[in-house]
Design an enzyme around this catalytic site. Sequence first.
Site, PDB file in Angstrom:
ATOM      1  N   ARG A   1      91.104 -36.176  17.451  1.00 63.87           N
ATOM      2  CA  ARG A   1      90.220 -37.476  17.141  1.00 63.87           C
ATOM      3  C   ARG A   1      89.041 -37.778  17.986  1.00 63.87           C
ATOM      4  O   ARG A   1      88.667 -38.686  18.167  1.00 63.87           O
ATOM      5  CB  ARG A   1      91.212 -38.740  16.706  1.00 63.87           C
ATOM      6  CG  ARG A   1      92.290 -38.431  15.938  1.00 63.87           C
ATOM      7  CD  ARG A   1      91.688 -38.432  14.289  1.00 63.87           C
ATOM      8  NE  ARG A   1      92.994 -38.157  13.633  1.00 63.87           N
ATOM      9  CZ  ARG A   1      93.411 -36.932  13.398  1.00 63.87           C
ATOM     10  NH1 ARG A   1      92.721 -35.631  13.870  1.00 63.87           N
ATOM     11  NH2 ARG A   1      94.427 -36.807  12.464  1.00 63.87           N
TER      12      ARG A   1
ATOM     13  N   SER B   1      95.566 -44.958   9.776  1.00 59.03           N
ATOM     14  CA  SER B   1      96.079 -45.319  11.017  1.00 59.03           C
ATOM     15  C   SER B   1      95.384 -46.131  11.820  1.00 59.03           C
ATOM     16  O   SER B   1      93.952 -45.759  12.059  1.00 59.03           O
ATOM     17  CB  SER B   1      96.540 -44.006  11.772  1.00 59.03           C
ATOM     18  OG  SER B   1      97.425 -43.080  11.028  1.00 59.03           O
TER      19      SER B   1
ATOM     20  N   GLU C   1      92.195 -45.820  16.765  1.00 53.14           N
ATOM     21  CA  GLU C   1      91.385 -44.788  16.273  1.00 53.14           C
ATOM     22  C   GLU C   1      90.338 -45.491  15.378  1.00 53.14           C
ATOM     23  O   GLU C   1      89.110 -44.896  15.394  1.00 53.14           O
ATOM     24  CB  GLU C   1      92.430 -44.017  15.259  1.00 53.14           C
ATOM     25  CG  GLU C   1      91.660 -42.761  14.577  1.00 53.14           C
ATOM     26  CD  GLU C   1      92.669 -41.957  13.828  1.00 53.14           C
ATOM     27  OE1 GLU C   1      93.996 -41.897  14.087  1.00 53.14           O
ATOM     28  OE2 GLU C   1      92.359 -41.414  12.543  1.00 53.14           O
TER      29      GLU C   1
HETATM   30  C1  FAD Z   1      93.587 -44.550   3.449  1.00 54.00           C
HETATM   31  C2  FAD Z   1      92.899 -43.665   4.602  1.00 54.00           C
HETATM   32  C3  FAD Z   1      93.447 -42.740   5.150  1.00 54.00           C
HETATM   33  C4  FAD Z   1      92.932 -42.122   6.428  1.00 54.00           C
HETATM   34  N1  FAD Z   1      93.586 -40.802   6.792  1.00 54.00           N
HETATM   35  C5  FAD Z   1      92.972 -40.138   7.784  1.00 54.00           C
HETATM   36  C6  FAD Z   1      93.565 -38.862   8.161  1.00 54.00           C
HETATM   37  O1  FAD Z   1      94.691 -38.584   7.598  1.00 54.00           O
HETATM   38  N2  FAD Z   1      93.037 -38.251   9.273  1.00 54.00           N
HETATM   39  C7  FAD Z   1      91.881 -38.987   9.766  1.00 54.00           C
HETATM   40  O2  FAD Z   1      91.446 -38.165  10.720  1.00 54.00           O
HETATM   41  N3  FAD Z   1      91.241 -40.011   9.221  1.00 54.00           N
HETATM   42  C8  FAD Z   1      91.776 -40.490   8.506  1.00 54.00           C
HETATM   43  N4  FAD Z   1      91.329 -42.002   7.904  1.00 54.00           N
HETATM   44  C9  FAD Z   1      90.187 -42.431   8.803  1.00 54.00           C
HETATM   45  C10 FAD Z   1      88.813 -42.063   8.194  1.00 54.00           C
HETATM   46  O3  FAD Z   1      88.964 -41.483   6.884  1.00 54.00           O
HETATM   47  C11 FAD Z   1      88.220 -40.931   8.974  1.00 54.00           C
HETATM   48  O4  FAD Z   1      87.850 -41.610  10.250  1.00 54.00           O
HETATM   49  C12 FAD Z   1      86.765 -40.834   8.373  1.00 54.00           C
HETATM   50  O5  FAD Z   1      85.974 -39.786   9.065  1.00 54.00           O
HETATM   51  C13 FAD Z   1      85.723 -41.787   8.530  1.00 54.00           C
HETATM   52  O6  FAD Z   1      84.454 -41.831   7.542  1.00 54.00           O
HETATM   53  P1  FAD Z   1      83.341 -42.642   7.330  1.00 54.00           P
HETATM   54  O7  FAD Z   1      82.358 -41.962   6.616  1.00 54.00           O
HETATM   55  O8  FAD Z   1      84.040 -43.568   6.683  1.00 54.00           O
HETATM   56  O9  FAD Z   1      83.095 -43.091   8.628  1.00 54.00           O
HETATM   57  P2  FAD Z   1      82.854 -44.923   9.151  1.00 54.00           P
HETATM   58  O10 FAD Z   1      84.037 -45.351   8.976  1.00 54.00           O
HETATM   59  O11 FAD Z   1      81.737 -45.315   8.459  1.00 54.00           O
HETATM   60  O12 FAD Z   1      82.330 -44.475  10.612  1.00 54.00           O
HETATM   61  C14 FAD Z   1      83.419 -44.117  11.418  1.00 54.00           C
HETATM   62  C15 FAD Z   1      82.520 -43.764  12.862  1.00 54.00           C
HETATM   63  O13 FAD Z   1      82.002 -42.559  12.596  1.00 54.00           O
HETATM   64  C16 FAD Z   1      80.523 -42.811  12.906  1.00 54.00           C
HETATM   65  N5  FAD Z   1      79.595 -41.977  12.149  1.00 54.00           N
HETATM   66  C17 FAD Z   1      79.616 -42.055  10.850  1.00 54.00           C
HETATM   67  N6  FAD Z   1      78.687 -41.140  10.555  1.00 54.00           N
HETATM   68  C18 FAD Z   1      77.945 -40.648  11.378  1.00 54.00           C
HETATM   69  C19 FAD Z   1      76.896 -39.549  11.796  1.00 54.00           C
HETATM   70  N7  FAD Z   1      76.535 -38.934  10.592  1.00 54.00           N
HETATM   71  N8  FAD Z   1      77.115 -38.994  12.974  1.00 54.00           N
HETATM   72  C20 FAD Z   1      77.608 -39.658  14.159  1.00 54.00           C
HETATM   73  N9  FAD Z   1      78.478 -40.561  13.773  1.00 54.00           N
HETATM   74  C21 FAD Z   1      78.834 -40.988  12.635  1.00 54.00           C
HETATM   75  C22 FAD Z   1      80.299 -44.155  12.923  1.00 54.00           C
HETATM   76  O14 FAD Z   1      79.232 -44.706  13.776  1.00 54.00           O
HETATM   77  C23 FAD Z   1      81.704 -44.827  13.484  1.00 54.00           C
HETATM   78  O15 FAD Z   1      81.731 -44.904  14.707  1.00 54.00           O
HETATM   79  C24 FAD Z   1      91.819 -42.637   6.804  1.00 54.00           C
HETATM   80  C25 FAD Z   1      91.147 -43.666   6.266  1.00 54.00           C
HETATM   81  C26 FAD Z   1      91.698 -44.460   5.240  1.00 54.00           C
HETATM   82  C27 FAD Z   1      91.109 -45.624   4.860  1.00 54.00           C
END
Ligand code: FAD
Length: 305
Positions: free
Chosen positions: A151, A202, A292
């Site tokens: 992560r 998580s 996380e």
């Molecule tokens: C129901 C649920 C289940 C999940 N299960 C998992 C799982 O099994 N495994 C897992 O790994 N995660 C899981 N997650 C967490 C989440 O899905 C991941 O962290 C995902 O990658 C976040 O994507 P996002 O576009 O929503 O990012 P955001 O939440 O909008 O941003 C997260 C971070 O990424 C950064 N970011 C966004 N875009 C960029 C970019 N282009 N360049 C650089 N930085 C950037 C942001 O600044 C921020 O710090 C889960 C979340 C939920 C709600």
Amino acid sequence: MLSERTRFGIGGPAELYVEAASEPAFSAALRIAQSSGARYCIIGAGTNLIVSDEGFDGIVLRFGAHRISSDGTIVRAEAGAELQVLVDYCIDHGLRGLETMTGIPGSVGAAIYGNAGAYGHSIDERVERVRFLDGDSMRNFTAPECHFRYRESVFKDQKDWIVLGVELRMTPAPAVELRQTADEILKVRLAKYPAAMKCAGSIFKNLILAELPETVRRQIPERVIREGKAPSAYFLEQVGAKGMHRGGVRVADYHANLIYNEGGGTARELCALIGELKSRVHAQFGLELEEEVQYVGFPAPPHSA
Ligand SMILES: Cc1cc2nc3c(=O)[nH]c(=O)nc-3n(C[C@H](O)[C@H](O)[C@H](O)COP(=O)(O)OP(=O)(O)OC[C@H]3O[C@@H](n4cnc5c(N)ncnc54)[C@H](O)[C@@H]3O)c2cc1C
């Protein structure tokens, strides 16, 4: 309001919210943000964010370009693409490597930033190259240069670096087989994270077993250990986390590492609950749980209430 941009449904206003649908438009928006002297940050789909009730005192940028293409086993995706769309693309094209990531919400860019993964695999296993803006110019990194860990990645270390696109190397496999794996995983995931649940998956990272003190390791039952990690949920459960709540936010009563907004929850309540869980685990096990989820709009990470 940023609450409309987060899955928690929590967060105050941004001074300015800018979404750019192409690289040139995004670079231009970034340059303007930089030269304005205002603070800025980047978000994706908001599925892993805790945004403060006061919001973000600056410019919030989102990169929306979402093209996906392939050339044999090489797949290219722009960072604004939805991870699930990329997963489905690979499955439909008979390309193995991302199917266990079915159901992880969010964008490709954030998946690289946080090295997203599930069921024993993470996206770094497939990365050939990442294209990004280092705040100034466009650069490319190979997978080793991205310094991926559990992560974590160099992009999490360098907050002003912005992922624009990724090139992945996949393995040919029968699409039906990949779809079956994905469908089975999705069924389990939807039971754990109902589609309408306002959460971030998580809250805390799991702990790497080899890094834990021997005294703690001895207390962890063998059956809970997965891929060399001790689930945070185990420690949280021992300290009575399940069902705990603060105002409108609650720890799921079936999963101690899952906090959700039942309605009307605030970032203040969420942080208070996270702080309480961290201090209980610290008091009982001497362990520092690490979030996380990522914070936006806080002067410093709010480790406790
Ligand atoms: C129901 C649920 C289940 C999940 N299960 C998992 C799982 O099994 N495994 C897992 O790994 N995660 C899981 N997650 C967490 C989440 O899905 C991941 O962290 C995902 O990658 C976040 O994507 P996002 O576009 O929503 O990012 P955001 O939440 O909008 O941003 C997260 C971070 O990424 C950064 N970011 C966004 N875009 C960029 C970019 N282009 N360049 C650089 N930085 C950037 C942001 O600044 C921020 O710090 C889960 C979340 C939920 C709600």
